[in-house]
Design a protein around this motif. Sequence first.
Motif, PDB file in Angstrom:
ATOM      1  N   TRP A  22     -16.089  17.538 -27.670  1.00 33.65           N
ATOM      2  CA  TRP A  22     -15.555  18.786 -28.203  1.00 33.65           C
ATOM      3  C   TRP A  22     -15.078  18.618 -29.638  1.00 33.65           C
ATOM      4  O   TRP A  22     -15.205  19.532 -30.460  1.00 33.65           O
ATOM      5  N   LEU A  25     -18.260  18.643 -31.678  1.00 36.26           N
ATOM      6  CA  LEU A  25     -18.755  20.020 -31.778  1.00 36.26           C
ATOM      7  C   LEU A  25     -17.985  20.794 -32.848  1.00 36.26           C
ATOM      8  O   LEU A  25     -18.579  21.470 -33.695  1.00 36.26           O
ATOM      9  N   MET A  28     -18.823  19.394 -36.340  1.00 35.91           N
ATOM     10  CA  MET A  28     -20.181  19.754 -36.725  1.00 35.91           C
ATOM     11  C   MET A  28     -20.234  21.186 -37.257  1.00 35.91           C
ATOM     12  O   MET A  28     -20.790  21.446 -38.324  1.00 35.91           O
ATOM     13  N   TRP A  29     -19.619  22.125 -36.532  1.00 39.66           N
ATOM     14  CA  TRP A  29     -19.677  23.521 -36.975  1.00 39.66           C
ATOM     15  C   TRP A  29     -18.779  23.783 -38.173  1.00 39.66           C
ATOM     16  O   TRP A  29     -19.089  24.625 -39.022  1.00 39.66           O
ATOM     17  N   LEU A 109     -26.010  20.722 -28.867  1.00 39.60           N
ATOM     18  CA  LEU A 109     -25.652  20.421 -30.251  1.00 39.60           C
ATOM     19  C   LEU A 109     -26.857  20.597 -31.175  1.00 39.60           C
ATOM     20  O   LEU A 109     -26.749  21.155 -32.268  1.00 39.60           O
ATOM     21  N   SER A 155     -23.040  29.568 -30.422  1.00 35.45           N
ATOM     22  CA  SER A 155     -23.279  28.229 -29.884  1.00 35.45           C
ATOM     23  C   SER A 155     -22.043  27.657 -29.189  1.00 35.45           C
ATOM     24  O   SER A 155     -22.143  27.095 -28.097  1.00 35.45           O
ATOM     25  N   THR A 159     -21.860  26.831 -25.282  1.00 38.20           N
ATOM     26  CA  THR A 159     -21.542  25.450 -24.920  1.00 38.20           C
ATOM     27  C   THR A 159     -20.269  25.389 -24.084  1.00 38.20           C
ATOM     28  O   THR A 159     -20.199  24.639 -23.100  1.00 38.20           O
TER      29      THR A 159
END
Length: 175
Positions: A22, A25, A28-29, A109, A155, A159
Amino acid sequence: MSFYQSVFELIDMRSFSNLWFWIALAVMWSSASHWVLGVPYDMVLRARRNGGQIEQDLEDLVRINTNRLLYIANVSGLWMLALGCFLLTTLCVLGFVYRVEFAQALFLLGFPMSLVGLISLSTARLIQHEMSQGEQLRARLTRHRLYVQMTGVISIFVTALWGMYQNLSVGPLGG
């Protein structure tokens, strides 16, 4: 306890119950939203406020990054598309047909980031085609960031739903 047991206990291959997944995630975003075609978004805002040399730097940086992106797409785009489709299909089949949770996590991902890559390629082509500068360039970059953020929100939502479903249906003991 063997070395491998220690490593797998530390890493925990059940991705959706792992805090590191998490965090990855979110990072990344956050990064995808901040770096618009390789340019930090705060530079777009500073160019809008101050103009002058900062705006020229923004235009130069966008020109360099769009030329680089389009060169890579023209030279090896077909191979990258084929490899990306192969990897995403492999992850999808492993994850959702054979129920490998790690493959599900990597697919959740990777697939949205491949969409971000396509959005970036499209934006780079538009910027080069229009020879965007000034306000038109800043508007194009802002629109690109909005599309990336919308992709990220969808996303993260999908997810999170899938992760909750996996954690509730499989449970902590794997059955």
